[in-house]
Motif scaffolding. Structure first.
Motif, short mmCIF file in Angstrom:
data_model
loop_
_atom_site.label_atom_id
_atom_site.label_comp_id
_atom_site.label_asym_id
_atom_site.label_seq_id
_atom_site.Cartn_x
_atom_site.Cartn_y
_atom_site.Cartn_z
N PHE A 338 77.99 63.99 57.30
CA PHE A 338 77.07 63.83 56.17
C PHE A 338 77.90 63.77 54.90
O PHE A 338 78.67 64.69 54.61
N ARG A 339 77.73 62.69 54.15
CA ARG A 339 78.39 62.64 52.85
C ARG A 339 77.43 63.19 51.81
O ARG A 339 76.23 62.86 51.82
N ALA A 340 77.95 64.04 50.92
CA ALA A 340 77.10 64.59 49.84
C ALA A 340 76.53 63.41 49.04
O ALA A 340 77.14 62.34 48.99
N PHE A 341 75.37 63.63 48.41
CA PHE A 341 74.71 62.55 47.65
C PHE A 341 75.70 61.82 46.76
O PHE A 341 76.33 62.43 45.90
N ASP A 342 75.80 60.51 46.96
CA ASP A 342 76.63 59.71 46.07
C ASP A 342 75.69 59.03 45.08
O ASP A 342 75.39 57.85 45.18
N ILE A 343 75.22 59.81 44.13
CA ILE A 343 74.27 59.29 43.14
C ILE A 343 75.05 58.62 42.03
O ILE A 343 76.13 59.07 41.66
N ASP A 346 75.80 51.71 41.62
CA ASP A 346 74.66 50.85 41.99
C ASP A 346 73.77 51.53 43.02
O ASP A 346 72.82 50.95 43.51
N LYS A 347 74.09 52.79 43.38
CA LYS A 347 73.39 53.46 44.46
C LYS A 347 71.96 53.84 44.12
O LYS A 347 71.10 53.91 44.95
N PHE A 348 71.76 54.24 42.91
CA PHE A 348 70.51 54.91 42.65
C PHE A 348 70.11 54.64 41.22
O PHE A 348 69.88 55.53 40.44
N LEU A 363 78.98 59.23 35.60
CA LEU A 363 78.62 60.52 36.21
C LEU A 363 78.16 60.25 37.64
O LEU A 363 76.98 60.32 37.96
N ARG A 364 79.10 59.96 38.50
CA ARG A 364 78.78 59.50 39.84
C ARG A 364 79.35 60.44 40.89
O ARG A 364 80.35 61.11 40.64
N GLY A 365 78.74 60.47 42.09
CA GLY A 365 79.28 61.21 43.22
C GLY A 365 79.52 62.67 42.90
O GLY A 365 78.65 63.36 42.36
N ILE A 434 87.21 64.49 52.55
CA ILE A 434 86.94 63.75 51.30
C ILE A 434 86.96 62.26 51.57
O ILE A 434 87.64 61.78 52.47
N MET A 435 86.18 61.56 50.76
CA MET A 435 86.29 60.10 50.73
C MET A 435 87.55 59.80 49.93
O MET A 435 87.71 60.34 48.83
N VAL A 436 88.41 58.95 50.47
CA VAL A 436 89.53 58.47 49.66
C VAL A 436 89.08 57.10 49.17
O VAL A 436 89.14 56.12 49.91
N GLU A 437 88.56 57.07 47.96
CA GLU A 437 87.99 55.81 47.45
C GLU A 437 88.35 55.57 45.99
O GLU A 437 87.80 54.69 45.35
N THR A 438 89.28 56.41 45.49
CA THR A 438 89.81 56.14 44.15
C THR A 438 91.33 56.07 44.30
O THR A 438 91.90 56.74 45.18
N ASN A 460 85.45 50.08 49.90
CA ASN A 460 84.66 49.32 48.91
C ASN A 460 85.01 49.80 47.50
O ASN A 460 85.35 49.01 46.63
N ASP A 461 84.91 51.10 47.31
CA ASP A 461 85.23 51.61 45.98
C ASP A 461 86.73 51.60 45.72
O ASP A 461 87.16 51.35 44.59
N LEU A 462 87.51 51.83 46.77
CA LEU A 462 88.97 51.81 46.57
C LEU A 462 89.39 50.44 46.03
O LEU A 462 90.22 50.33 45.13
N ASP A 470 84.39 44.81 39.65
CA ASP A 470 83.06 45.36 39.95
C ASP A 470 82.57 44.83 41.30
O ASP A 470 82.44 43.63 41.50
N ARG A 471 82.28 45.75 42.22
CA ARG A 471 81.85 45.34 43.57
C ARG A 471 80.48 44.69 43.59
O ARG A 471 80.09 44.09 44.57
N THR A 472 79.72 44.82 42.50
CA THR A 472 78.36 44.26 42.51
C THR A 472 78.29 42.91 41.77
O THR A 472 77.22 42.36 41.61
MG MG Z 1 82.05 54.56 47.90
#
Ligand code: MG
Ligand code: PEP
Length: 572
Positions: A338-343, A346-348, A363-365, A434-438, A460-462, A470-472
């Protein structure tokens, strides 16, 4: 040849394939302008219902804004003050009365809102004072918010099973509705292939094309369309020849799926017996059933924010616990992450509009979670309580610093103490990763590896953060390339740090499911691939065709490449 029913000539529109598959159906074009005819009038008997529609939209937008304010601490004044301004505006009796007066004259809600707020906007824009001019932006935001709320309510009932939705863009919430309505294909004008909407479309197996400019003008409502999510084209008004070829390809697709299903019970290992786990990414409740069907080795990523998206609010601890426990039980005895809320980002963006200028850098993740420890702790407790069978892993998004891990560990210890006190059963040793995404997390992976139980690389974020793309945004699609040597070097660095520390390293970003990436990622030292259940068997097939030693040599060569093009040449 022309289409037999409409007598129109076939026409091809080229776009970017963002979710594979083919589908033929009638187009439903979601065009804001078709809803808002500036002077559109209704008959007198419809006016009361129209006023009610307006009042409901106002109530809904007020509810959303108030929820946002309550989610953000008062101390975060720059964000809350923007939303409070919007709230003041929407509660302004004079403004509401003026719009109601227009509706009473027989204009539709959309027309009345547009007429009144456009006039107001022009008034503010003509002011000399820049602060007053800025009010025009608030007015525009309010107009967009109201029209999109009305649009949501308006469009869903029109969308039937087997239609192809054509829209400027689609939000994750809209996509959930489309999936429930049985939409067969989607075409959008903008978007990115690793945007959250595209990822969800793939996991829902809805063929999707993005980046077809002016698609909402080019496609006629109700016209016949074939969508090809493999090669990236849509055919309008297909003739009998095109329809025949479509039917043939669909039959081949079915046959291919049937053949792949023979792989279900075979092991996921390389030719030389090296085990590579194939895990599932779960973006919604439906995915866990699919994951169970393809016999995954476990779940590598549950995007828990999908629960927020489907409920349109932060769920209570009880609702979360029930949801996590149900999934942990289905996955058992395999692990579930389970990944903690990644608010944020573009998620939310709906429901909780943060109004940040650069949401992907905002102010993300983990930043949001440590900012709202009450929300974070209730999620930690709910996840801990679902860990009784010891198959639950917990993972943190958007990590950049060790301090974020230390602060989270402190919160986890507090939650454990609270649960012990209340006599709840949980796994005292629930693994934390941890997500390694930075780029920061990748560059410091050696340091992180001493303090966490596993890594999961969010390519994706990495990619987005390493390449500043920008991924979007389809305009920078060429810059956004997970096969860029810079991204691959960060993946290698992370895999080596994990190997040296004796912890597992997974890739859960979209590159993990890419046809060209399987051998490369294995060669870079990745132990687990977490992907959409819909592409499991294809990936397992490629793992079984890979030679572990040769993959290592290939990865060595790739790391010396100068460009993504050179990388792709080596991989093809
Ligand atoms: Mg990500
Ligand atoms: C990623 O960034 O690669 C990832 C898996 O997380 P998400 O796509 O949810 O941001």
């Amino acid at each position: 040849m022309k289409n037999a029913k409409t007598n129109a000539a076939p026409k091809i529109l080229n776009g970017i394939p963002s979710s594979p598959g083919m589908f033929m159906g009638k187009a439903i074009v979601l065009k804001a302008e078709t809803v808002i005819v500036p002077d559109e009038k209704i008959s007198a008997d419809k006016i009361p219902a129209e006023i009610e529609r307006f009042n409901n939209a106002i109530d809904e937008v007020i509810r959303e804004y108030e929820q946002t304010v309550s989610l953000l601490e008062k101390s975060h004044s720059s964000v809350t003050s923007i939303i409070e301004t919007s709230l003041q505006l929407i509660k302004d009796d004079f403004l509401l009365q003026e719009i109601r007066k227009l509706i009473a004259l027989g204009f539709t809600v959309e027309s009345s809102i547009t007429q009144y707020l456009d006039t107001q906007k022009q008034f503010f824009l003509s002011a000399k004072d820049s602060i007053i001019r800025d009010r025009a932006i608030d007015i525009e935001n309010l107009k967009d918010r109201l029209l999109s709320t009305l649009r949501h309510k308006n469009i869903y009932y029109k969308i039937g099973k087997g239609t192809i939705v054509v829209a400027k863009s689609v939000t994750p919430t809209e996509l959930v509705h489309f999936k429930e309505a049985g939409v067969g294909g989607i075409i959008t004008e903008v978007g990115g292939i690793t945007a959250h909407f595209s990822i969800m479309a793939r996991s829902f197996e809805i063929p999707t094309l993005i980046g077809i400019s002016n698609a909402t003008s080019k496609v006629k409502n109700g016209s016949e369309v074939i969508i090809n999510g493999y090669s990236g084209w849509a055919m309008l008004n297909p003739d009998s020849k095109a329809i025949g070829s479509y039917q043939l390809k669909k039959a081949i697709e079915e046959e291919h799926r049937a053949r792949l299903s023979e792989l279900r019970t075979l092991k996921s290992e390389t030719q030389d017996g090296h085990k590579i786990l194939v895990l599932s990414n779960i973006n919604s409740d439906q995915d866990i059933e699919t994951a169970a069907k393809v016999k995954a080795d476990g779940v590598g990523l549950v995007r828990t924010e999908s629960l927020i998206i489907s409920l349109n609010k932060i769920p209570s601890e009880k609702v979360q616990f029930d949801w996590y426990l149900q999934m942990a039980n289905i996955a058992y005895p395999d692990p579930i992450t389970f990944r903690a809320f990644d608010i944020g980002s573009d998620k939310f963006s709906e429901g909780i509009p943060f109004h940040e200028a650069n949401p992907a850098l905002g102010l993300r993740g983990i930043r949001f979670l440590l900012h709202r420890k009450d929300i974070f702790k209730s999620q930690i407790r709910a996840i801990l309580r679902s860990s009784g069978n010891k198959n639950v892993r917990f993972m943190l998004p958007m990590i950049i610093s060790l301090s974020e891990v230390f602060e989270t560990k402190k919160l986890i210890e507090e939650c454990k103490a609270e649960l012990r006190e209340s006599g709840s059963v949980f796994d005292e040793n629930m693994p934390l990763g941890i997500m390694v995404e930075t780029p920061s997390a990748a560059l410091m992976s050696e340091n992180f590896a001493k303090h966490v139980d596993f890594f999961s690389i969010g390519s994706n974020d990495l990619t987005q953060y390493a390449l500043a793309a920008d991924r979007t945004n389809d305009l920078v699609l060429e810059n956004f390339d997970s096969f860029h040597p810079a991204v691959l070097k960060l993946i290698k660095l992370t895999a080596t740090a994990a190997q040296n520390a004796g912890i597992k390293v997974c890739v859960c970003g979209e590159i993990a499911g890419h046809i060209a990436a399987t051998e490369l990622l294995i060669g870079l030292g990745i132990n687990e691939l977490s992907i959409s259940p819909s592409i499991h068997l294809e990936t397992k097939k490629r793992i079984r065709q890979t030679n572990y030693a040769a993959a290592g040599k290939l990865a060595e060569q790739v790391l010396h490449c100068d460009s993504p093009a050179e990388v792709m040449e080596l991989l093809s």
